[in-house]
Design an enzyme around this catalytic site. Structure first.
Site, mmCIF file in Angstrom:
data_model
loop_
_atom_site.group_PDB
_atom_site.id
_atom_site.type_symbol
_atom_site.label_atom_id
_atom_site.label_comp_id
_atom_site.label_asym_id
_atom_site.label_seq_id
_atom_site.Cartn_x
_atom_site.Cartn_y
_atom_site.Cartn_z
ATOM 1 N N CYS A 8 0.861 -1.184 0.000
ATOM 2 C CA CYS A 8 0.000 0.000 0.000
ATOM 3 C C CYS A 8 0.898 1.235 0.000
ATOM 4 O O CYS A 8 2.118 1.110 -0.130
ATOM 5 C CB CYS A 8 -0.984 0.002 1.170
ATOM 6 S SG CYS A 8 -0.226 0.100 2.809
ATOM 7 N N ARG A 14 -3.090 -0.357 5.734
ATOM 8 C CA ARG A 14 -3.781 -1.434 5.003
ATOM 9 C C ARG A 14 -2.911 -2.674 4.764
ATOM 10 O O ARG A 14 -3.342 -3.790 5.071
ATOM 11 C CB ARG A 14 -4.314 -0.895 3.662
ATOM 12 C CG ARG A 14 -5.399 0.145 3.812
ATOM 13 C CD ARG A 14 -5.614 0.920 2.517
ATOM 14 N NE ARG A 14 -4.434 1.709 2.175
ATOM 15 C CZ ARG A 14 -4.266 2.378 1.038
ATOM 16 N NH1 ARG A 14 -5.209 2.327 0.106
ATOM 17 N NH2 ARG A 14 -3.179 3.086 0.825
ATOM 18 N N ASP A 123 -9.762 2.779 2.555
ATOM 19 C CA ASP A 123 -8.544 3.429 3.052
ATOM 20 C C ASP A 123 -8.871 4.213 4.331
ATOM 21 O O ASP A 123 -9.624 5.183 4.282
ATOM 22 C CB ASP A 123 -8.017 4.371 1.963
ATOM 23 C CG ASP A 123 -6.684 5.011 2.338
ATOM 24 O OD1 ASP A 123 -6.259 4.894 3.516
ATOM 25 O OD2 ASP A 123 -6.074 5.627 1.459
HETATM 26 P P1 4NP Z 1 -1.530 3.017 4.190
HETATM 27 O O1 4NP Z 1 -2.067 4.400 4.780
HETATM 28 O O2 4NP Z 1 -1.091 3.304 2.763
HETATM 29 O O3 4NP Z 1 -2.719 2.123 4.252
HETATM 30 O O4 4NP Z 1 -0.389 2.586 5.078
HETATM 31 C C1 4NP Z 1 -1.407 5.612 4.602
HETATM 32 C C2 4NP Z 1 -0.287 5.896 5.340
HETATM 33 C C3 4NP Z 1 0.365 7.109 5.205
HETATM 34 C C4 4NP Z 1 -0.133 8.036 4.302
HETATM 35 C C5 4NP Z 1 -1.256 7.737 3.545
HETATM 36 C C6 4NP Z 1 -1.894 6.520 3.692
HETATM 37 N N1 4NP Z 1 0.513 9.278 4.153
HETATM 38 O O5 4NP Z 1 0.031 10.110 3.339
HETATM 39 O O6 4NP Z 1 1.532 9.551 4.819
#
Ligand code: 4NP
Length: 152
Positions: A8, A14, A123
């Site tokens: 991800c 996720r 998300d």
């Molecule tokens: P992930 O969630 O991709 O599900 O781990 C996120 C974690 C960090 C960020 C966005 C989504 N970010 O913009 O830093």
């Protein structure tokens, strides 16, 4: 032996949820010794950071630990190391194709397509709704488990 890599954007919400749900399902199916599971990020935003508290809490509600996991970056070398590299949304899939130099062996899958669903995994980054992510990750991983059982 099969090797699975979940991917991800940040590798803190996720894809670690998918990693540890899948490990739990494999253990219960007594397949944890023949399937290896890991997760990685398409961005550098959270590299080295532990799993997000929301994912950690949701896993803990179900008796699953993700202790010790820290975010790591997806690298081109991962393409040869894994049998399936599984993204959570369309943005991940685009980034994965670009970072891995295409998909000559057909290893790249968007998780919920394994359930015949073209949707992205919910998300939680902006919504804080880790339960919706939990539901999506579980049905995706259940479908992956069935696929692996057929292939092993
Ligand atoms: P992930 O969630 O991709 O599900 O781990 C996120 C974690 C960090 C960020 C966005 C989504 N970010 O913009 O830093």
């Amino acid at each position: 032996m099969k090797r699975i890599l979940f991917v991800c954007l940040g590798n803190i919400c996720r894809s670690p949820m998918a990693e540890f749900v899948m490990k739990d399902m494999l253990k219960k199916a007594r397949l944890d010794r023949v399937v290896e599971v890991a997760s990685a990020a398409t961005s550098t935003y959270e590299i080295g950071n532990p799993v997000h508290r929301g994912t950690r809490q949701k896993l803990a509600e179900h008796g699953i630990s993700c202790a010790g996991k820290t975010a790591r970056y997806l690298t081109r070398a991962d393409y040869a190391q894994y049998d399936y590299i599984i993204g959570m949304d369309d943005g991940n899939m685009n980034d994965m194709h670009r970072m891995l130099g295409g998909d000559p062996d057909g290893k790249l899958i968007k998780l919920l397509t394994l359930c015949g669903d073209p949707s992205d995994v919910a998300d939680p980054w902006y919504t804080g709704d880790f339960e919706a992510t939990w539901q999506d990750v579980n049905r995706g991983c259940a479908a992956l488990l069935e696929k692996l059982k057929q292939e092993l």
